[in-house]
Scaffold this motif. Sequence first.
Motif, PDB file in Angstrom:
ATOM      1  N   GLU A  33      38.944  54.454  59.868  1.00 44.77           N
ATOM      2  CA  GLU A  33      38.084  55.083  58.858  1.00 44.77           C
ATOM      3  C   GLU A  33      38.191  56.609  58.908  1.00 44.77           C
ATOM      4  O   GLU A  33      38.211  57.256  57.864  1.00 44.77           O
ATOM      5  N   THR A  34      38.272  57.163  60.115  1.00 46.47           N
ATOM      6  CA  THR A  34      38.444  58.611  60.248  1.00 46.47           C
ATOM      7  C   THR A  34      39.756  59.041  59.620  1.00 46.47           C
ATOM      8  O   THR A  34      39.817  60.037  58.894  1.00 46.47           O
ATOM      9  N   ARG A  38      39.500  58.932  55.812  1.00 42.16           N
ATOM     10  CA  ARG A  38      38.722  60.078  55.304  1.00 42.16           C
ATOM     11  C   ARG A  38      39.540  61.366  55.355  1.00 42.16           C
ATOM     12  O   ARG A  38      39.502  62.169  54.422  1.00 42.16           O
TER      13      ARG A  38
END
Length: 70
Positions: free
Chosen positions: A40-41, A44
Amino acid sequence: MSSNHLPFTQQISDEAIAQRAYEIWESRGCPSGDGSADWETAKRQLVAEQRPGGGPIRWLIARLRNRAAM
């Protein structure tokens, strides 16, 4: 809207996300776990890099923040 659709940006491949997630995981010392937070990082970060004002500098800052959080 599907989770793969990124408005106003180009599609980001799973391969690109996987590569970035791996770099994040390595920078954190290769901890055990499922890697979902790194994924997810990475996603993003890649989305942010496609926005105006994004790019390598923004990625470097995010990477340094990840290391500082360790």
